[in-house]
Design an enzyme around this catalytic site. Structure first.
Site, PDB file in Angstrom:
ATOM      1  N   GLU A 311       0.788  -1.217   0.066  1.00 49.95           N
ATOM      2  CA  GLU A 311      -0.115   0.082  -0.124  1.00 49.95           C
ATOM      3  C   GLU A 311       0.823   1.192  -0.076  1.00 49.95           C
ATOM      4  O   GLU A 311       0.315   2.408  -0.344  1.00 49.95           O
ATOM      5  CB  GLU A 311      -1.004   0.082   1.189  1.00 49.95           C
ATOM      6  N   ARG A 383      -5.028   6.214  -3.118  1.00 47.79           N
ATOM      7  CA  ARG A 383      -3.485   6.342  -3.108  1.00 47.79           C
ATOM      8  C   ARG A 383      -2.856   6.908  -4.409  1.00 47.79           C
ATOM      9  O   ARG A 383      -1.900   7.423  -4.232  1.00 47.79           O
ATOM     10  CB  ARG A 383      -2.985   5.167  -2.743  1.00 47.79           C
TER      11      ARG A 383
END
Length: 435
Positions: A311, A383
């Site tokens: 991530e 993101r």
């Protein structure tokens, strides 16, 4: 540019900021599930209020769990008998689409589960198959994907299942979180390429044990014994993965950013930022005031296997695009099954700004090249917004599509970003960023 685009601000001086981050999404959603299945009421202190966590709370409410937000901002969770029928929206939240179906299997009555269009493309076959092996009836029209209906009877037999969890550690965590309530508990065996994001699995195991659940782990095997989930209160840590772009700003601008409340010991994958940013040229220190990152005027390329901390890839890729030397980020083939194919998206958007990024089978090669402004598409991926903001620090004219999608895990991001930049010192910025 259309008004829906956000103009990423350029840093014209080194930042000098303390950034208070909201709570961890991963911890909040695990705490919600465990509290919903516990023996009595519990309180979640400093929960993250974002799209993903609100979807989880609404999903649990849909099958009868009482969840009340107190004036203090704490969430009071009151377990109740789980019942259908219910219709549940999991959005694009991986934790909700993988954690909720095993809980829905404990409800008495049908539970219809669906999500955003992209959610229907995300890997769900392993958890659907595992639940069937454990005695749960699921109607999915042979898709092995959303939408589907869990036809719960109020109980799950449990037992041993073998799955391929190489697409997401959430496939294992989802089974483990509900397993104490299965008649036989569960033994999950993984067969296939390595499971990514081991820290998230460690978080699941640790939180189960904190509720008094017996969990045994081995090489690609996890055993959860049947039994009560002890009621307790949860205090949620700051979301360390969401610190990446703020700490990265210190590196890019040659400034300082401190994140208060950074735990000395944690299972959050974001804690790896300490070593990763140091490898890219930052000075990193952890003290009573929190974690502080200082830029040194140099951004070095990074060669790293990010399998356990995938991530963090988007922000690290953005930093790599601004670095002085090449980078090679590997071990992250599983990111192709996230909110979007993150490897393809990062390569496409950074190259669209004049970058030099090559996709690898399991990662990215990023070579330094001066960047220019332009539109960065985000593909409904929070993101990607964070990565674009980092690029915009050093590249004038970066416009970000659908910045609101960042609310999936970090509502108020643009305000936090502007506040950080407003503290920039008047001295000229160091040579950390590349224009």
């Amino acid at each position: 540019m259309p008004s829906t685009h956000w103009s990423a601000p350029v840093a014209d001086a080194p930042v000098d900021a303390t950034v208070e981050l909201p709570g961890s999404k991963s911890m909040t959603n695990r705490a919600l599930v465990l509290a919903a299945l516990a023996t009595g009421p519990g309180t979640i202190v400093r929960p993250l209020r974002s799209r993903d966590t609100l979807l989880m709370a609404d999903a649990l409410r849909g099958i009868g769990v009482g969840i009340v937000e107190e004036p203090s901002g704490e969430w009071r969770v009151m377990p109740r008998p789980l019942t259908g029928p219910a219709q549940v929206d999991v959005g694009l939240a991986g934790t909700v689409m993988r954690f909720f179906p095993p809980v829905a299997a404990l409800a008495k009555g049908p539970v219809d589960i669906d999500g955003d269009p992209r959610a229907r493309e995300r890997p769900m076959g392993p958890i659907i198959g595992a639940l069937r092996d454990l005695g749960v009836v699921i109607d999915d029209q042979g898709r092995d994907a959303l939408p589907f209906t869990v036809r719960g009877t109020g109980a799950v037999a449990g037992g041993t299942v073998t799955i391929d969890a190489s697409g997401s550690s959430q496939l294992v965590s989802g089974l483990l979180l509900a397993a104490p309530r299965f008649a036989k508990g569960v033994e999950v065996r993984h067969e296939g390429p390595p499971v990514p994001s081991a820290p998230h699995l460690a978080m699941t195991v640790a939180m189960l044990r904190e509720c008094g659940v017996t969990v045994e782990t081995g090489e690609d095997v996890w055993q959860v014994a049947p039994g009560p989930i002890r009621a307790r209160d949860w205090v949620i840590e700051p979301d360390l993965s969401n610190a990446a772009q703020f700490l990265g700003a210190a590196l890019v601008t040659g400034g300082r950013v401190t994140v208060p409340g950074w735990p000395e010991d944690t299972t959050q994958p974001g804690d790896a930022l300490r070593g990763l940013l140091a490898a890219m040229g930052a000075q990193v220190s952890l003290g009573p005031e929190g974690l502080t990152v200082r830029g040194t005027g140099t951004v070095r390329g990074l060669e790293a296997d990010l399998h356990e901390v995938g991530e963090l890839t988007p922000v690290l890729a953005a930093l790599a695009a601004l670095a002085e030397t090449p980078s090679r980020l590997t071990g992250i083939a599983h990111l192709r099954g996230h909110e979007t194919d993150r490897l393809a998206a990062l390569a496409r958007e950074i190259n669209g700004l004049g970058g030099d990024v090559t996709e690898l089978p399991d990662g990215l090669e990023i070579r330094p090249r001066p960047l220019r402004g332009g539109l960065v598409r985000t593909y409904d991926d929070h993101r990607m917004v964070m990565a674009a903001a980092v690029l915009g620090l050093a590249v004038p004219g970066v416009e970000v599509e659908n910045v609101a999608t960042v609310g999936k895990t970090l509502p108020g991001f643009t305000g936090l970003w502007s506040d950080m930049l407003s503290t920039a010192s008047p001295e000229p910025p160091g040579p950390g960023g590349r224009g």
